[in-house]
Design a protein around this motif. Structure first.
Motif, PDB file in Angstrom:
ATOM      1  N   TYR A 180       0.805  -1.214   0.000  1.00 27.20           N
ATOM      2  CA  TYR A 180       0.000   0.000   0.000  1.00 27.20           C
ATOM      3  C   TYR A 180       0.841   1.268   0.000  1.00 27.20           C
ATOM      4  O   TYR A 180       1.909   1.321   0.619  1.00 27.20           O
ATOM      5  N   MET A 181       0.329   2.276  -0.670  1.00 32.17           N
ATOM      6  CA  MET A 181       0.979   3.580  -0.701  1.00 32.17           C
ATOM      7  C   MET A 181       0.224   4.535   0.233  1.00 32.17           C
ATOM      8  O   MET A 181      -1.004   4.670   0.140  1.00 32.17           O
ATOM      9  N   ILE A 182       0.961   5.190   1.129  1.00 31.18           N
ATOM     10  CA  ILE A 182       0.367   6.105   2.107  1.00 31.18           C
ATOM     11  C   ILE A 182       0.888   7.514   1.859  1.00 31.18           C
ATOM     12  O   ILE A 182       1.890   7.716   1.171  1.00 31.18           O
ATOM     13  N   SER A 183       0.224   8.498   2.415  1.00 37.46           N
ATOM     14  CA  SER A 183       0.575   9.902   2.167  1.00 37.46           C
ATOM     15  C   SER A 183       1.918  10.257   2.789  1.00 37.46           C
ATOM     16  O   SER A 183       2.058  10.283   4.022  1.00 37.46           O
ATOM     17  N   ASN A 184       2.894  10.537   1.943  1.00 34.10           N
ATOM     18  CA  ASN A 184       4.182  11.004   2.457  1.00 34.10           C
ATOM     19  C   ASN A 184       4.040  12.362   3.145  1.00 34.10           C
ATOM     20  O   ASN A 184       4.676  12.631   4.171  1.00 34.10           O
ATOM     21  N   CYS A 185       3.144  13.206   2.626  1.00 36.97           N
ATOM     22  CA  CYS A 185       2.915  14.513   3.257  1.00 36.97           C
ATOM     23  C   CYS A 185       2.358  14.342   4.665  1.00 36.97           C
ATOM     24  O   CYS A 185       2.755  15.055   5.602  1.00 36.97           O
ATOM     25  N   GLY A 186       1.423  13.394   4.817  1.00 38.56           N
ATOM     26  CA  GLY A 186       0.812  13.181   6.121  1.00 38.56           C
ATOM     27  C   GLY A 186       1.812  12.721   7.160  1.00 38.56           C
ATOM     28  O   GLY A 186       1.795  13.176   8.313  1.00 38.56           O
ATOM     29  N   VAL A 187       2.709  11.808   6.780  1.00 40.13           N
ATOM     30  CA  VAL A 187       3.715  11.317   7.721  1.00 40.13           C
ATOM     31  C   VAL A 187       4.722  12.419   8.043  1.00 40.13           C
ATOM     32  O   VAL A 187       5.120  12.607   9.197  1.00 40.13           O
ATOM     33  N   GLN A 188       5.126  13.162   7.023  1.00 40.01           N
ATOM     34  CA  GLN A 188       6.078  14.256   7.250  1.00 40.01           C
ATOM     35  C   GLN A 188       5.470  15.331   8.145  1.00 40.01           C
ATOM     36  O   GLN A 188       6.136  15.861   9.044  1.00 40.01           O
ATOM     37  N   LYS A 189       4.192  15.634   7.933  1.00 41.86           N
ATOM     38  CA  LYS A 189       3.510  16.617   8.772  1.00 41.86           C
ATOM     39  C   LYS A 189       3.458  16.159  10.226  1.00 41.86           C
ATOM     40  O   LYS A 189       3.498  16.970  11.160  1.00 41.86           O
ATOM     41  N   ALA A 190       3.391  14.844  10.402  1.00 37.47           N
ATOM     42  CA  ALA A 190       3.355  14.271  11.753  1.00 37.47           C
ATOM     43  C   ALA A 190       4.750  14.122  12.347  1.00 37.47           C
ATOM     44  O   ALA A 190       4.905  13.513  13.416  1.00 37.47           O
ATOM     45  N   GLY A 191       5.757  14.686  11.671  1.00 37.59           N
ATOM     46  CA  GLY A 191       7.121  14.582  12.169  1.00 37.59           C
ATOM     47  C   GLY A 191       7.662  13.166  12.110  1.00 37.59           C
ATOM     48  O   GLY A 191       8.504  12.789  12.923  1.00 37.59           O
ATOM     49  N   ASN A 192       7.146  12.377  11.138  1.00 35.41           N
ATOM     50  CA  ASN A 192       7.527  10.969  10.983  1.00 35.41           C
ATOM     51  C   ASN A 192       7.179  10.128  12.217  1.00 35.41           C
ATOM     52  O   ASN A 192       7.761   9.064  12.440  1.00 35.41           O
ATOM     53  N   ASP A 193       6.236  10.619  12.995  1.00 32.60           N
ATOM     54  CA  ASP A 193       5.742   9.887  14.165  1.00 32.60           C
ATOM     55  C   ASP A 193       4.430   9.216  13.759  1.00 32.60           C
ATOM     56  O   ASP A 193       3.414   9.892  13.559  1.00 32.60           O
ATOM     57  N   TYR A 194       4.448   7.892  13.625  1.00 29.69           N
ATOM     58  CA  TYR A 194       3.260   7.192  13.131  1.00 29.69           C
ATOM     59  C   TYR A 194       2.131   7.177  14.150  1.00 29.69           C
ATOM     60  O   TYR A 194       0.969   6.960  13.782  1.00 29.69           O
ATOM     61  N   ASN A 195       2.424   7.397  15.416  1.00 25.28           N
ATOM     62  CA  ASN A 195       1.358   7.529  16.403  1.00 25.28           C
ATOM     63  C   ASN A 195       0.580   8.820  16.200  1.00 25.28           C
ATOM     64  O   ASN A 195      -0.613   8.898  16.506  1.00 25.28           O
ATOM     65  N   VAL A 196       1.261   9.847  15.701  1.00 23.25           N
ATOM     66  CA  VAL A 196       0.581  11.095  15.350  1.00 23.25           C
ATOM     67  C   VAL A 196      -0.133  10.931  14.012  1.00 23.25           C
ATOM     68  O   VAL A 196      -1.290  11.329  13.851  1.00 23.25           O
ATOM     69  N   TYR A 197       0.538  10.315  13.059  1.00 20.38           N
ATOM     70  CA  TYR A 197      -0.052  10.111  11.725  1.00 20.38           C
ATOM     71  C   TYR A 197      -1.360   9.325  11.801  1.00 20.38           C
ATOM     72  O   TYR A 197      -2.313   9.597  11.057  1.00 20.38           O
TER      73      TYR A 197
END
Length: 530
Positions: A180-197
């Motif tokens: 699956y492809m996920i939003s790179n912008c979304g993860v970057q906006k979350a500071g690469n913290d997947y708990n935030v993403y």
């Protein structure tokens, strides 16, 4: 009247969907599809689902897309891969280890982020590159097997990438239908913290994330801007509820708490039919069997493996399940092109006893890891008790070790050598030759590379597999895969028991659902009537 057990289950189901009453009253014009899953908890929805392939079905193909997608529009033929986030792919004519993927243009993630070559390369790095800021070790555990053959990914232009494989891999596009492809912008906006993403995850799929109530429900809403107009959902909201107990799922459907039930217990099907529910079954590539550990006794002896197979009265299992399964003497179904004409281990208890005696394994003590519920596990407790009874009738001594489904998935992914199990009851969906043949039987795919849990090894199988991976002519490749499957069955590589007919129970309010010959299903065509 409902039985006492069903009445009690209704109360449980009512608690499980208590907050759902507010959902139904939110807006009378909103159409809502409520699904009771067999999962014990909500699958991970950040782009690398757990809870087995049920997680992929409900928290994967709903929110996300892959480069290729499964065509789930037919119930009369086994599903195959069609273009998804890639419009086409082809092997480089000058390099049989280089696949060229043309990416779909004009697609954005749910958060507005652009889908393009940069996003694709970023997505591969989140699992393949430990030094990348977006690297996610948990995603590696769930999705890493699909990229194990990739050496590198190159950008050719904004909408073209080249994927370089470590060796010729003619079946590689099947693996790309699972990643699956996920939003790179979304993860970057979350500071690469997947708990935030995970608070606002974004894919490109036909549904968008709306909210989650931990351990209770996951709510998705229609993506009315989905790039494929034919798959824009025909309902407004999808509510996914974990209900591992079959009686609870049936009770919830009977009481109107849910509309769509996975894997109803066979003994509740007559009651559901009497209440006007639709019961849908279809043959599809999914086997309920035992994976065997073959690097140590007793299953390193082919005679013991054959004895276990001859001990199976598979029709007894079908009868116990009231016809929602079919007897299996191999992992594939006959509509698949690699089925072939392998040996059939028909019920023969006398032959089973003789083989065990010849192998010097009497009593033949084995420990089997099983689950209490879970994705594709059907009705695991009574089914495993019947298997135990049949095996012990010919000279086995069987210890069943029940555990949570996600724990059993961990046992599967880790491999047999870290446990004391001689076998595990782990249902699989051999939907393509990569999952169903190559990765199950080739020594190159022993854990942690993938799915050869019990360390099966046959040089003939490895040779055929390598030839198939290097053969880009489909007809010739299918012939090799057929021989490979026939050899694995001759080796009694698993304990074959039944194929699941994947029963589902639907409210009469629902229409439009097509049950595909696949573990994956498309919920988008379902219309919910008032």
């Amino acid at each position: 009247m409902l039985s006492r057990g069903i009445r009690g289950a209704v109360k449980i189901a009512a608690i499980a969907v208590l907050a759902w009453g507010a959902i139904g009253g939110r807006a009378s014009a909103e159409s809502v599809l409520r699904v009771a899953m067999t999962a014990a908890d909500i699958p991970d929805y950040t782009g690398a689902p757990d809870q087995g392939y049920e997680g992929y079905r409900f928290a994967g193909y709903t929110l996300y897309d892959a480069l290729g997608l499964w065509d789930l529009s037919s119930s009369t033929k086994a599903a195959d891969v069609v273009p998804g986030l890639a419009t086409s792919w082809a092997i480089d004519p000058n390099n049989n280890k280089r696949w060229i993927y043309k990416l779909r243009q004009g697609v954005t993630y749910h958060d507005g982020c652009a889908w393009n070559a940069d996003s694709a390369i970023w997505n591969f790095a989140r699992v393949m590159d430990p030094k990348a800021p977006q690297f996610n070790a948990r995603h590696v555990g769930q999705m890493g097997t699909y990229v194990v053959n990739i050496a590198s990914v190159d950008k050719i232009d904004d909408y073209t990438i080249a994927i370089n494989t470590k060796a010729p891999s003619s079946l590689f596009p099947y693996e790309m239908a699972m990643y699956y492809m996920i939003s790179n912008c979304g993860v970057q906006k979350a500071g690469n913290d997947y708990n935030v993403y995970m608070k606002t995850p974004a894919g490109t799929g036909p549904y968008k994330f709306d909210k989650v109530v931990p351990h209770e429900r996951l709510e998705l809403v229609k993506n009315d801007k989905y790039w494929n107009p034919q798959r824009i959902p025909k309902h407004d909201r999808l509510v996914l509820l974990p209900m591992p107990e079959a009686s609870t799922r049936a009770a919830a459907l009977l009481s109107g708490q849910v509309d769509f039930v996975e894997a109803p217990s066979p003994d509740t099907i007559p009651r559901l039919k009497d209440a006007g529910m639709k019961i849908i079954t279809v043959p599809y590539p999914h086997n309920w069997d035992y994976m065997l550990r073959m690097d140590v006794p007793p299953f390193n002896d082919i005679r013991v493996r054959q004895a276990a197979n001859y001990a199976m009265n598979r029709q007894d299992m079908v009868d116990m399940l009231q016809g929602v399964a079919v007897a299996a003497t191999q992992t594939l179904i006959d509509s698949q092109p690699w089925y072939g004409k392998p040996v059939s281990y028909d019920y023969n208890p006398d032959k089973a006893k003789a083989l065990l005696k010849e192998a010097g394994c009497t009593p033949c003590v084995i420990k089997v890891g099983i689950s209490t519920s879970g994705s594709g596990q059907m009705q695991p407790l009574p089914m495993n008790e019947l298997v135990k009874e049949q095996l012990e009738a010919v000279g086995f001594n069987v210890q069943l070790a029940p555990m949570d489904w996600n724990a059993l998935i961990g046992v599967f992914l880790t491999g047999a050598k870290k446990y004391d199990f001689n076998a595990i009851n782990f249902s699989m969906a051999p939907i393509d030759p990569v999952q169903g043949i190559l990765k199950k039987w080739m020594t190159a795919y022993a854990p942690p590379a993938c799915c050869n849990w019990g360390f099966f090894a046959d040089p003939k199988v490895d040779q055929l597999g390598n030839e198939a991976l290097g053969e880009f002519d489909a007809t010739k490749r299918n012939a090799l895969l057929t021989k490979m499957n026939e050899q694995a069955v001759a080796d009694a590589a698993e304990l074959y028991i039944v194929h699941d007919l994947n029963p589902r129970a639907l409210s009469p309010k629902l229409s439009g659902f097509v049950q595909a010959q696949s573990w994956f299903q498309d919920l988008t065509p379902i219309v919910v009537s008032p």
